[in-house]
Write an enzyme that holds these catalytic residues in place. Structure first.
Site, PDB file in Angstrom:
ATOM      1  N   ASN A  10       0.864  -1.181   0.000  1.00  0.00           N
ATOM      2  CA  ASN A  10       0.000   0.000   0.000  1.00  0.00           C
ATOM      3  C   ASN A  10       0.903   1.235   0.000  1.00  0.00           C
ATOM      4  OD1 ASN A  10      -1.807   2.053   0.549  1.00  0.00           O
ATOM      5  ND2 ASN A  10      -2.226   1.403   2.658  1.00  0.00           N
ATOM      6  N   LYS A  12       0.044   4.300  -0.253  1.00  0.00           N
ATOM      7  CA  LYS A  12      -0.601   5.498   0.302  1.00  0.00           C
ATOM      8  C   LYS A  12      -0.369   6.679  -0.652  1.00  0.00           C
ATOM      9  CE  LYS A  12      -0.025   3.409   4.762  1.00  0.00           C
ATOM     10  NZ  LYS A  12       0.029   3.525   6.191  1.00  0.00           N
ATOM     11  N   HIS A  96      -9.454   1.405   4.901  1.00  0.00           N
ATOM     12  CA  HIS A  96      -8.172   1.563   5.594  1.00  0.00           C
ATOM     13  C   HIS A  96      -8.381   2.511   6.777  1.00  0.00           C
ATOM     14  CE1 HIS A  96      -4.100   2.770   6.524  1.00  0.00           C
ATOM     15  NE2 HIS A  96      -3.712   1.667   5.915  1.00  0.00           N
ATOM     16  N   GLU A  98      -6.764   4.897   7.867  1.00  0.00           N
ATOM     17  CA  GLU A  98      -6.540   6.321   7.569  1.00  0.00           C
ATOM     18  C   GLU A  98      -7.795   6.934   6.948  1.00  0.00           C
ATOM     19  OE1 GLU A  98      -2.864   5.746   5.475  1.00  0.00           O
ATOM     20  OE2 GLU A  98      -1.936   5.196   7.371  1.00  0.00           O
ATOM     21  N   GLU A 166      -5.280  -4.601  10.720  1.00  0.00           N
ATOM     22  CA  GLU A 166      -4.217  -3.612  10.930  1.00  0.00           C
ATOM     23  C   GLU A 166      -4.492  -2.815  12.203  1.00  0.00           C
ATOM     24  OE1 GLU A 166      -2.188  -2.402   6.989  1.00  0.00           O
ATOM     25  OE2 GLU A 166      -4.075  -1.326   7.092  1.00  0.00           O
ATOM     26  N   GLY A 172       2.720   2.368  10.673  1.00  0.00           N
ATOM     27  CA  GLY A 172       3.746   3.413  10.550  1.00  0.00           C
ATOM     28  C   GLY A 172       4.495   3.728  11.827  1.00  0.00           C
ATOM     29  N   SER A 211       3.408  -1.929  10.278  1.00  0.00           N
ATOM     30  CA  SER A 211       4.852  -2.023  10.532  1.00  0.00           C
ATOM     31  C   SER A 211       5.461  -3.380  10.167  1.00  0.00           C
ATOM     32  CB  SER A 211       5.178  -1.666  11.989  1.00  0.00           C
ATOM     33  OG  SER A 211       4.886  -0.304  12.214  1.00  0.00           O
TER      34      SER A 211
HETATM   35  P1  PGA Z   1       2.960   0.407   7.475  1.00  0.00           P
HETATM   36  O1  PGA Z   1       1.490   0.654   6.885  1.00  0.00           O
HETATM   37  O2  PGA Z   1       3.442  -0.928   6.944  1.00  0.00           O
HETATM   38  O3  PGA Z   1       3.780   1.557   6.960  1.00  0.00           O
HETATM   39  O4  PGA Z   1       2.837   0.391   8.952  1.00  0.00           O
HETATM   40  C1  PGA Z   1       0.591  -0.420   6.706  1.00  0.00           C
HETATM   41  C2  PGA Z   1      -0.721   0.106   6.181  1.00  0.00           C
HETATM   42  O5  PGA Z   1      -1.176   1.165   6.612  1.00  0.00           O
HETATM   43  O6  PGA Z   1      -1.355  -0.527   5.310  1.00  0.00           O
END
Ligand code: PGA
Length: 248
Positions: A10, A12, A96, A98, A166, A172, A211
């Site tokens: 992903n 983003k 997601h 976010e 997640e 992140g 992560s």
């Molecule tokens: P990350 O993000 O691997 O950077 O923690 C995962 C995600 O949000 O899909």
């Protein structure tokens, strides 16, 4: 039962035309190595067409990160599943955290988006996960169970839908839950899937995300009911993403 794992990158709101080269390298790597997994990169919508063209015929697939539920209309700034499909996307990430946080997307909306994705013959990657506060209060299973029941359309099958767990606090942050916590949450999601879809619940892929890195991927991917990973930051690096792909 063996389930073919999936590793999904992903990106983003990252990436530009310069990254066509990187995705070509991913595709070459995947075509040369014996990696028993479905692999996909979900770039920003602006790159779907270009990346798809650049890797035509490769095993690597291109997906999208969000969609509108309507096929067309007066929705300034939005992109429909039909458009994403036309651009070459094979799957769409929906719900997601976010988007749930920044845009207030509800389980109902996520369910409608997943329904729209499936309706166009694409795969829906439905995300869910608890916040730090919910984790601290011991509410993880309750929260993810509710999100799954509310976000999974009745038309979902193991072929057209993937679930991505997640934890919001792991995204992140460089932090991941303890293996025992991931096992417990994935087991709960499996149990819920079996309740909702008694015949096929055992076959849905439940990905872990948050992560995931070259350093922890092998350990996480080996856990029970972890059928792949949704990878954010590490999917922007050739070294890190290919190390994750090699960690099966
Ligand atoms: P990350 O993000 O691997 O950077 O923690 C995962 C995600 O949000 O899909």
């Amino acid at each position: 039962m063996s389930i073919r794992p999936a590793i999904i990158g992903n990106w983003k709101m990252n990436g530009s035309g310069r990254d066509v080269k990187l995705v070509r390298r991913f595709a070459d790597f995947l075509d040369k190595q014996k990696i028993v997994a479905d692999v996909m990169i979900c770039p920003p919508s602006t790159l779907i067409d270009r990346l798809g063209e650049a890797i035509k015929g490769a095993k690597l697939k291109i997906g999208a990160q969000n969609c509108h539920i309507e096929p067309s209309g007066a929705f300034t700034g939005d992109v429909s599943v039909l458009m994403l499909k036309d651009a070459g996307a094979k799957a769409v990430i929906v719900g997601h955290s976010e988007r749930r946080t920044e845009y207030g997307e509800t389980d109902k909306q996520v369910c409608q988006k997943a329904q729209a994705v499936i309706g166009q013959g694409l795969q829906a990657i439905i995300c869910l996960g608890e916040t730090r506060q919910q984790f601290n209060k011991g509410q993880t299973l309750q929260v993810v169970g509710r999100q799954l029941r509310g976000s999974l359309p009745s038309t979902a099958t193991p072929q057209n839908t993937l679930i991505a767990y997640e934890p919001v606090w792991a995204i992140g942050s460089g932090r991941t839950p303890k293996p025992a916590d991931i096992i417990r949450t994935h087991a709960h999601l499996r149990k819920t899937l079996l309740k909702l879809h008694p015949k096929s619940g055992a076959k849905f892929r439940i990905l872990y995300g948050g992560s995931v890195s070259a350093a922890n991927a092998a350990d996480i991917l080996a856990l029970e009911n972890v059928n792949g990973a949704l990878v954010g930051g590490a999917s922007l690096s050739f070294k890190d993403f290919t190390a994750i792909l090699k960690s099966f």
